[in-house]
Each structure stands twice: as C-alpha cells, then as structure tokens.
Design an enzyme around this catalytic site. Sequence first.
Site, short mmCIF file in Angstrom:
data_model
loop_
_atom_site.label_atom_id
_atom_site.label_comp_id
_atom_site.label_asym_id
_atom_site.label_seq_id
_atom_site.Cartn_x
_atom_site.Cartn_y
_atom_site.Cartn_z
N ASP A 144 0.83 -1.21 0.00
CA ASP A 144 0.00 0.00 0.00
C ASP A 144 0.86 1.26 0.00
O ASP A 144 0.51 2.27 -0.63
CB ASP A 144 -0.93 -0.01 1.21
CG ASP A 144 -2.12 -0.94 1.03
OD1 ASP A 144 -2.22 -1.57 -0.05
OD2 ASP A 144 -2.94 -1.05 1.96
N GLY A 145 2.00 1.23 0.70
CA GLY A 145 2.88 2.40 0.74
C GLY A 145 3.42 2.76 -0.62
O GLY A 145 3.46 3.94 -1.00
N ASN A 199 -4.47 8.87 1.30
CA ASN A 199 -4.90 8.28 2.56
C ASN A 199 -5.27 9.32 3.60
O ASN A 199 -6.41 9.41 4.03
CB ASN A 199 -3.81 7.36 3.12
CG ASN A 199 -4.14 5.89 2.96
OD1 ASN A 199 -5.05 5.53 2.22
ND2 ASN A 199 -3.40 5.05 3.63
N ASP A 238 -2.51 13.50 21.27
CA ASP A 238 -1.19 13.32 20.66
C ASP A 238 -1.20 13.74 19.20
O ASP A 238 -0.14 13.96 18.62
CB ASP A 238 -0.75 11.86 20.76
CG ASP A 238 -0.33 11.47 22.18
OD1 ASP A 238 -0.30 12.35 23.06
OD2 ASP A 238 -0.03 10.28 22.39
N THR A 282 -9.12 2.72 6.39
CA THR A 282 -8.63 1.41 6.81
C THR A 282 -7.14 1.45 7.15
O THR A 282 -6.52 0.40 7.32
CB THR A 282 -8.87 0.35 5.71
OG1 THR A 282 -8.33 0.82 4.47
CG2 THR A 282 -10.35 0.07 5.55
N SER A 309 -6.10 5.79 10.57
CA SER A 309 -7.36 6.22 11.20
C SER A 309 -8.05 5.05 11.89
O SER A 309 -8.57 5.17 13.00
CB SER A 309 -8.29 6.84 10.15
OG SER A 309 -9.54 7.18 10.71
N LEU A 310 -8.06 3.88 11.23
CA LEU A 310 -8.67 2.69 11.82
C LEU A 310 -7.94 2.29 13.10
O LEU A 310 -8.56 1.95 14.11
CB LEU A 310 -8.64 1.55 10.81
CG LEU A 310 -9.17 0.19 11.29
CD1 LEU A 310 -10.64 0.30 11.69
CD2 LEU A 310 -8.98 -0.87 10.21
N SER A 311 -6.60 2.34 13.07
CA SER A 311 -5.81 1.99 14.26
C SER A 311 -6.09 2.92 15.43
O SER A 311 -5.98 2.52 16.59
CB SER A 311 -4.32 2.03 13.92
OG SER A 311 -4.00 1.12 12.90
#
Length: 286
Positions: free
Chosen positions: A68-69, A142, A172, A183, A186-188
């Site tokens: 993905d990166g 993203n 933070d 996904t 933001s999901l994390s």
Amino acid sequence: MNVFYVISNEQKDPGADTACFIRSYLEKRDRKCYLREHCADDASGRYRYTDAGLVPQDAQCVLVLGGDGTLLQAARDLVERSLPLLGVNMGTLGYLAEVERKNLPEALDVLISDDFLIEERMMLKGAAWHQNRKLMEDVALNDIVITRRGRMRVVDFNIYVDGVFLYSYAADGIIVSTPTGSTGYSLSAGGPIVAPASSMILLTAIAPHTMNSRPIVLPDDVEVVVEIGCGHGSDSDGADATFDGDTSVKLILGDRIVISRSARRTKLIKTKNTSFLELLREKMNK
C-alpha cells in the site's frame, strides 16, 4: 489495454524478478511494457519515488509492485497524469494493492481483455501556513496526520470547519482522512471504516485526553483547519504534519493546516468484482 508501465519497489522485488515476469508475459501477447528505471532521489521535491516525466506518453495504465505504501507514493507522484493504477501486493496486509503476486497471470489477462473496472478515489489537498506565509502544499490519498513533536507533551489541536470553531482536542495528534485512508492509521486510532469509493472527510483524534472524544465524519465540500494550540507543559516542541506518511512539515504554536478535497482523484483498477465488504472480511480475518 496495450501499453503498460511497471513501478517496482526494489526492496520487495529484488532484482526486479516480478517486474521482468510481467514484461515477458505481456510482450509474448504482443503488448508493450515499460519498466521504471531506478533514478536518484529527487532533491527538488517534485516527486517521491517515480518521476512522472519519465512515464511514456503512450502508457495506458501503471502496475505498482510493492504494498500500500508504494501505491500511495505512485498515486501522488503521478497525480497529474491521471493514469489508472493497479497495485500488486508484494508485502503482507494490503487494502489498496488488490492483486496478489500468485494471481498475476489472471490479472494481466483481465487487463489485456479490457474486462475490468476503474474506481475513482477522493484525495485531500493540504497547505501549511505560518501567519500569512505558506510553508508547503501537497496532496494525500490516505490521510494528513498532525502529531505532537519531541517530548511527551499533549498538544491542543483547534479544529475549524468552514471558518466555524468545532472542537479543541487535547491529544497526541489528529488524523484527517479520506475514505480510502479509513482502513489505515485512522482505523488503528479508532476511526470508522468507510466504503472507499465514497466521498467524505474523517477526523480522528490520536490518544485524546478526554473520555468523550469521538471520530467525526464531514461532507467532502468543507474546508477543515487544524490549528496548533498550546502544549500541556512548561514548553512545547510544536507539531509535524505528514502527508500519506511521506512528505512533512514542522509546525509551531499558531500555525495551521488548511485541508479540503482535492480536484485530483486517484484511479484504481479493479480486476475482480469483489465488494468492499468481502475484501474487508478477508483482510480482517488475516
């Protein structure tokens, strides 16, 4: 499709073995395939990984080998070319890179036969300001993430939407995300999962120091301003704003990031008629 361009992450495709396989496979079927040549880092900051000026004008799509990166970098580098991208997952978990390496022949056959869909994804544009001076501007597929810098000091992030004060987070950091990025980080951080083809802006606080903080979903036609407030301590080290985990800018008290929907969109090729919910179930069970 008849003309292809391949971008390969050297770390995940050592020796460009997979890239060479793709070129051989396509050329045997009378298609043209270019491989991205390795080039030195761009000191001007015009691109991150791929020089769009080196992509041949007759290229009809770009195959991105990595994860993905790598696909995020390609999307930003080639945003002005508006070429459709197909991600080939050479890593572990990937939401954007839809094709696994073992399924490459089937995916290439789909491209050759033009039996695919193109899904457009919303992007963000963001500009960092110090007083009346623009520090930098960039796009993100993203997310744009603003986080405290240096020592463990919580920072106040003041949020404005279309010029109206919304909320002040003691946290933070703040993640301003697209549906595609829902996904990711933001999901994390506890943000919602949103269908990637939709168009909206998501706000998610990182480790907020409050019991009632919730992610916020906004329409895609608003302007979001994140202003750097005071740090909770005797001094403050400021904050960093990062675009898709790549380009970044340092911010101090009073600086702000102005974020809105970009006029540019990323085009992703879908070779399978798999719904987002099916993909989500598959990835979350890994």
